[in-house]
Design an enzyme around this catalytic site. Sequence first.
Site, PDB file in Angstrom:
ATOM      1  N   CYS A 192      -0.594  -4.892 -15.816  1.00  0.00           N
ATOM      2  CA  CYS A 192      -1.769  -5.568 -14.999  1.00  0.00           C
ATOM      3  C   CYS A 192      -2.555  -6.487 -15.835  1.00  0.00           C
ATOM      4  CB  CYS A 192      -2.629  -4.585 -13.999  1.00  0.00           C
ATOM      5  SG  CYS A 192      -1.325  -3.368 -12.829  1.00  0.00           S
TER       6      CYS A 192
ATOM      7  N   HIS B 281      -3.965  -7.853  -5.393  1.00  0.00           N
ATOM      8  CA  HIS B 281      -3.441  -7.529  -6.780  1.00  0.00           C
ATOM      9  C   HIS B 281      -2.068  -7.889  -7.138  1.00  0.00           C
ATOM     10  CE1 HIS B 281      -3.537  -5.558 -10.601  1.00  0.00           C
ATOM     11  NE2 HIS B 281      -3.328  -4.287 -10.389  1.00  0.00           N
TER      12      HIS B 281
ATOM     13  N   CYS C 190      -8.112   1.206  -1.987  1.00  0.00           N
ATOM     14  CA  CYS C 190      -6.837   0.962  -2.777  1.00  0.00           C
ATOM     15  C   CYS C 190      -6.322  -0.524  -2.728  1.00  0.00           C
ATOM     16  CB  CYS C 190      -5.778   1.977  -2.586  1.00  0.00           C
ATOM     17  SG  CYS C 190      -5.934   3.781  -2.875  1.00  0.00           S
TER      18      CYS C 190
END
Length: 390
Positions: free
Chosen positions: A84, A335, A216
């Site tokens: 990430c 994300h 989340c």
Amino acid sequence: MISGVGMTAFGRHSDRTISSLATEAAREALTDACIGDAQSQVDIVYYGNVASGLLQGQESVRGQHALHGTELAGVPLINVENACASGSTALNQAWLSVAAGQAEVAVALGAEKLNIGDKNRTFNALASALNQERMDDIVTELGSDGVGSVFMDIYARFAEWYMESSGATPEDFARVAVKNSAHGALNPKAQYGRQLTVEEVLNARKVSGCLTVPMCAPMSDGAAAAVVTTPEFAKRCGASPVRLRGSALSAGRHGAYGELVPATALRAFEMAGADPRDVDIVECHDAASPAELIVLEQLRLCEPGEAPALLRSGATSIGGRLPVNPSGGLQSKGHPLGATGLGQVAEIADQLRGRAGRRQAGSPTLAVAENAGGYIGPDAAVATVTILST
């Protein structure tokens, strides 16, 4: 200097290719940097991506294919894969090439497309960032059922540890999600723009442990880019740059927990000649709500155990003393793995230049971005800390 930034909206882009996303972010960043002829002005490109090999079948020369139809086609390119933190690692390498005098202009670009119509394939791709030789042991250690994202099981464990050491509660984690959803509602490029309450967050579907869906980060598609230049180039081209004061990259060690981000931050602040107490604004890797509180303490932006009180006081909201994730963070902005770190940098660069619109958080002069990824057990496998200033 970072002379230009660009990013797409983060979200579900079922009708778009990675190439189209990368093209949009690259063009916006190049225009922002006042670069008119990328072929002659850009010396090198670093392209961050995590899962294209597993999800799109595109291996080996991902960046060359993603940029084949852009003005960056043919510019020397290095592909970067670092979980990430791939985008922020690409930025670190672009900065190094300019700082070393090997390039006058370097572009860091990250892109990802996680929404492919098969969540299980995407979850399996994410799990590839864990040690495959130890996968059964990891799942057992976490008490995971192996369904969905194993990373949320990891964050649930971090949440338990943090509650034990700090006195934080699930309500605090819900407050993080509420704050970041409110910030995301002000960001036209965020995946989610919504107003939530603590009760709504706590009563939402459970993902793992005390974590619910709004706590989340979602699966996202998108791209982001930053143009790193010498000060002389920025002045010559008439750009409006921000200073890249520090960029530190670290790898985790098996068996160690809680040392990765603090060690990375220490090096970044020393490099920048800056003190954490002087930071005005933060973008951090809140892939799950507890991470925001944990990272604030690991960056030494507050004392151990003080992050929940800082949150409750309103200090970390836009308009507060230390706005955190004014973009909406990973939970609301989105994300898209390879683009995430560069999306953070695009946000704080815009904040430092007073260009963040409705979510502008005062007049910050010193900003920090923290981006982490992967899992080495029991901590992340990689972390980056980037410090920018006016």
